[in-house]
Motif scaffolding. Structure first.
Motif, mmCIF file in Angstrom:
data_model
loop_
_atom_site.group_PDB
_atom_site.id
_atom_site.type_symbol
_atom_site.label_atom_id
_atom_site.label_comp_id
_atom_site.label_asym_id
_atom_site.label_seq_id
_atom_site.Cartn_x
_atom_site.Cartn_y
_atom_site.Cartn_z
ATOM 1 N N UNK A 309 29.514 102.407 52.574
ATOM 2 C CA UNK A 309 28.397 103.173 52.019
ATOM 3 C C UNK A 309 27.326 103.484 53.065
ATOM 4 N N UNK A 310 27.159 102.613 54.023
ATOM 5 C CA UNK A 310 26.179 102.864 55.077
ATOM 6 C C UNK A 310 24.759 102.732 54.597
ATOM 7 N N UNK A 319 27.585 107.357 62.085
ATOM 8 C CA UNK A 319 27.421 107.703 60.669
ATOM 9 C C UNK A 319 26.826 109.092 60.612
ATOM 10 N N UNK A 320 27.626 110.073 60.327
ATOM 11 C CA UNK A 320 27.107 111.433 60.234
ATOM 12 C C UNK A 320 27.755 112.108 59.033
ATOM 13 N N UNK A 321 27.202 111.802 57.836
ATOM 14 C CA UNK A 321 27.856 112.266 56.619
ATOM 15 C C UNK A 321 27.833 113.790 56.466
ATOM 16 N N UNK A 322 28.886 114.280 55.858
ATOM 17 C CA UNK A 322 28.910 115.688 55.484
ATOM 18 C C UNK A 322 27.907 115.931 54.380
ATOM 19 N N UNK A 325 27.696 113.957 50.936
ATOM 20 C CA UNK A 325 28.252 112.602 51.010
ATOM 21 C C UNK A 325 27.274 111.636 51.663
ATOM 22 N N UNK A 326 25.984 111.980 51.612
ATOM 23 C CA UNK A 326 25.018 111.207 52.380
ATOM 24 C C UNK A 326 24.747 109.835 51.799
#
Lengths: 562, 336
Positions: A309-310, A319-322, A325-326
């Motif tokens: 989940x980060x 960690x570089x969500x699309x 999906x943050x």
């Protein structure tokens, strides 16, 4: 002899030898299975290294690939050797990477106190969400003839094919599939019953083609023969989200000490301090306590959570969500204001005092980022430079909120400011956006510019503001948006302001009765009318009365008791 | 990404490999101790020129982390650093007088050595001014990390560059070789980095930090890239494409999670701004051997004339890896 140990070994043979010696020295007979994939030379050396110990035996070797039958076959053979040679009450299944955290005598005493108990984690498949790879009950209803590790495409194709054919295997009579940790400690009575079962052939044939039988063979069959199952493993062993065991290092020493577990796995072979601490002579005195793995559980659960989940609002190298999906577009809540400042002198100062939040000016203004208190550099060494900020405005905002997370932020935003940030703010559930429309007319009204310039400027500002309001009313907006015309707002500004501050949270000790002073608007109505007369309808300002200084007051309500 | 693009990337990788093969002839061995290398050794690859001031600490630092062997390309040093390296028991040195720029800023040489000696090893490709920090680096050696990466099937480990700087003008502090450079350069920017995704190579492009803040204010797009993937389980098919910023095949560049989770990552503490920097910047400006016509050094020179101070009120003072983890500059991922 109360307890025998079966050791499954495939790497780090020197550590395995050290462990075998440790068990044997404590009076436990040991049967060792070494993976067939270990070459003969190191295997020979390993056997020779343990040759001086009479109570150590080696069972016939199988190829032990993860998730395959080989592991079960190896365990069955080793169990047979153990039961044939030694008269033990319990058999402990361990690996070469296991490490006893308490004196072996402790474990022996503990087992002597539970002479009839089988310690084996065993849960009905329907009730556990442990499985990795999307296969749950299908582990037991399909055939798995190939290794997942070695031939993934074929594995997947076989699963898909069997699903399409609607294949369903049935478990042998009486067997209900259960799953659990591979590492158990069974009474020799239960183990013997499993080995000598009249249905052994059927059991083996069935489990041989299930997936990961090492986590289900003994776990299911123990349910048939055990008198008293304690459904937990005496081996502390944690798995990550991919089903791989977590590894213990030197820095886990205190954590392991406090766990009071008997045995832990998997230990990094080069964790010298752990081996020295737990295998050395200076072991802490025996503690008669049940294992407490809770703390370790939390550490590893947090690690898995971080991996999956980060940290919300964090954008970084790994960690570089699309978009979408943050798991939290930004790190914390913030409030955005538009149209308040022209109506109240000292609006920002008042807001800062009421809420205790960091109240910035126009963070995205074209000339520079107006940080709170006029600073040239903000948290995290963000600069007020407009060029750097507009190079990646979303990063500027997410960085600011991440850098001072735990703190509330407020800032002003207007149609002149960096336009692309609005899209991101509007889609951020952390944003609360309050807009008073038409307030741009107030500075115009006060300016000394010629009226035709003012009219042109008014038209431009109104178009820009209308576009901004449209953007905030888009159907996919996730921010909390409050839009009022200036006329609506000025009917009861204190109420609106109080509810806004209440959402952000009052500062402790703030003067809740104080409101920012509203600018004098005598003659503003005529100004709007003049714009109207010139063909430019300032509709966003709302329904402003022509003469009075404040908008038309609503009719006083009458309450009639009936 | 279509087949055509994949094919183009494949061609590019082959071209880079051929280039490395060709450039290998520019390297002549000075001291070759590669016979000492064992299959499980972690190897450090580096290009250096006149880094005598940094090398003693560099070697000490990575030996402390458990690096087993160092492979250096010496690019025409004249400060005794080549001789110094040759005397080290765990160092192999090649030397070349060829152009740094023509070898794509040393990467052709690195690719050549990696291909020849790195295959099957965990390889760490770093400059002498880059010190790797990874989760638990104070208690677990490099082999702990690489064993864990192996167990997860991970082949590449990212570590972004973190520019370290002093408080006060850069030239003013003093540094003695062998000293921990972080005593002189303890400060860094904690949270002004911008990231965009490079879909061609699948890597992230990170910019920011003090260099963007001070030297590239007016042209942020040209600020140096900070994303790096220095630690790789090497295979002879691999090449570094542009510095250690990205690799081919580009699947290796997927060192980040794009569904919200965090993968493990480290940080390369960048000790570029030691007191020797202004002199070095002058020299590099005249050599013009650096990336983009040494654009970076032109920007430095413009600002350094005024004795620039990189420090600001919000500069963060370095403590340890846990601090960097909390700040979100690196992540433990699921390593616990």
């Amino acid at each position: 002899m109360s307890m025998g140990v079966i050791m499954l070994v495939h790497t780090a043979l020197d550590r395995a030898a050290q462990m075998a010696r440790h068990w044997a020295r404590a009076g436990c007979p040991v049967v060792i299975h070494v993976d067939r994939r270990v070459p003969d030379a190191p295997y020979g050396a390993f056997r020779r290294a343990l040759a001086d110990l009479p109570d150590i035996a080696f069972s016939s070797r199988h190829r032990c690939e993860w998730g395959t039958w080989g592991l079960v076959a190896a365990t069955l053979d080793a169990s047979r050797v153990m039961l044939d040679r030694h008269d033990v009450r319990h058999v402990y299944l361990a690996s070469g990477a296991c490490l006893p955290l308490r004196p072996v005598a402790d474990l022996q005493d503990y087992l002597a106190d539970h002479p009839e108990t089988d310690f084996i984690e065993s849960a009905a498949t329907a009730d556990v969400p442990w499985t990795v790879g999307g296969l749950n009950h299908e582990r037991f209803t399909l055939f798995f003839p190939v290794s997942w590790r070695r031939n993934k495409p074929l594995f997947d194709a076989l699963v898909a094919g069997q699903r399409a054919l609607g294949l369903r295997r049935r478990a042998p009579r009486g067997v209900v599939p259960h799953m659990g940790s591979q590492w158990w400690c069974l009474t020799s009575r239960t183990l013997r019953a499993i080995l000598d079962s009249p249905d052994r052939r059927a059991h083996d044939a069935y489990f041989r083609r299930t997936w990961i039988p090492d986590e289900s063979y003994f776990q299911s069959l123990a349910r048939l023969y055990a008198t008293e199952i304690e459904a937990r493993s005496l081996t502390l062993s944690k798995f990550d989200f991919q089903g791989k065991p977590h590894i213990f290092y030197d820095d886990h020493l205190q954590l392991l000490r406090r766990s009071d577990c008997f045995v832990a796995r998997k230990i990094w072979p080069r964790a010298n301090r752990l081996y020295a601490a737990f295998l050395g002579e200076g072991l802490p005195p025996a503690i008669r306590q049940d294992p407490q793995p809770g703390k370790i559980d939390r550490v590893f659960a947090k690690a898995v959570e971080r991996r999956l989940r980060g940290r919300p609002g964090l954008y970084m190298q790994s960690r570089f969500p699309r978009l979408g999906h943050e798991n939290g577009v930004t790190a914390g809540r913030y409030a955005v204001f538009h149209g308040f400042e022209p109506l109240h002198d000292g609006f920002c100062a008042w807001l800062a005092d009421a809420t205790g939040a960091r109240v910035h000016g126009r963070l995205f203004s074209p000339e520079r980022a107006h940080f709170a208190e006029g600073e040239a550099v903000g948290p995290g060494a963000l600069t007020d430079d407009a060029g750097l900020r507009d190079y990646n405005p979303k990063a500027f905002l997410t960085n600011l909120l991440w850098n001072s997370r735990g703190m509330q932020h407020c800032f002003l935003y207007g149609p002149d400011d960096t336009p692309e940030i609005l899209w991101h703010i509007a889609r951020d559930p952390n944003a609360r956006i309050s807009v008073v429309s038409g307030a741009w007319a107030v500075p115009l009204w006060r300016s000394d510019a010629p009226f035709d310039v003012v009219r042109a400027r008014a038209a431009k500002l109104q178009r820009a503001e209308a576009a901004m309001i449209d953007a905030l009313r888009a159907p996919d907006v996730k921010a909390r948006v409050r839009i009022q015309t200036m006329a609506e707002y000025l009917e009861a500004p204190a109420e609106t302001l109080k509810s806004i501050v209440a959402e952000i949270g009052w500062r402790d000790g703030a003067d809740r009765s104080a409101s920012p002073s509203t600018v004098e608007l005598l003659g503003f109505g005529q100004f709007l009318q003049r714009l109207r007369n010139e063909g430019m309808d300032p509709y966003l300002a709302g329904d402003f009365p022509l003469l009075s200084s404040t908008p038309r007051q609503p009719e006083p309500r009458r309450y009639i008791a009936s | 990404m279509g087949l055509w693009d994949s094919y183009r990337m494949r061609l590019r990788r082959k071209r880079l490999r051929l280039r490395a093969l060709r450039k290998r002839h520019e390297l002549s061995p000075v001291t070759d101790r590669t016979a000492q290398i064992r299959p499980d050794h972690v190897l450090v690859f580096s290009t250096q020129r006149n880094e005598m001031a940094r090398l003693p600490w560099f070697l000490k630092y990575y030996r402390g982390l458990g690096a087993d062997h160092f492979l250096f390309v010496d690019n025409d040093s004249d400060d005794g650093s080549r001789e110094y390296l040759s005397q080290q028991p765990d160092v192999s040195v090649w030397s070349t007088g060829a152009s740094y720029r023509a070898s794509r800023f040393g990467m052709d040489w690195m690719n050549a050595l990696l291909r020849r000696h790195g295959h099957g090893h965990w390889t760490l490709t770093v400059d002498p001014d880059e010190l790797l920090v990874y989760p638990f680096c104070d208690t677990r050696p490099l082999a702990g990390l690489t064993d864990w990466l192996d167990s997860c099937g991970i082949k590449a480990f990212p570590a972004m560059l973190l520019d370290m700087y002093p408080k006060g003008p850069i030239g003013e502090a003093t540094y003695t070789p062998g000293q921990d450079p972080l005593e002189v350069l303890p400060w860094f920017d904690a949270g002004n980095y911008t990231i965009s995704r490079n879909w061609g190579y699948n890597n992230l492009w990170i910019q920011g930090g003090p260099r963007a803040r001070v030297f590239f204010r007016d042209q942020p797009g040209r600020a140096p890239a900070l994303n790096k993937i220095p630690l790789v389980r090497w295979h002879r098919r691999y090449v570094y494409a542009s510095s250690t910023h990205n690799l081919l095949p580009r699947g290796l560049n997927l060192v980040f999670d794009d569904m919200g989770g965090e993968k493990s990552s480290g940080v390369l503490l960048h000790t570029k701004f030691l007191p020797t920097f202004p002199a070095k910047a002058d020299e590099e400006l005249s050599r013009r051997q650096h990336y983009g016509d040494s654009r970076e050094y032109i920007a430095y020179a413009a600002v350094l004339d005024g004795d620039a101070d990189l420090w600001c009120r919000y500069s963060e003072k370095y403590i340890n890896w846990r601090q960097l983890e909390i700040l979100g500059l690196m992540s433990k991922g699921n390593w616990a």
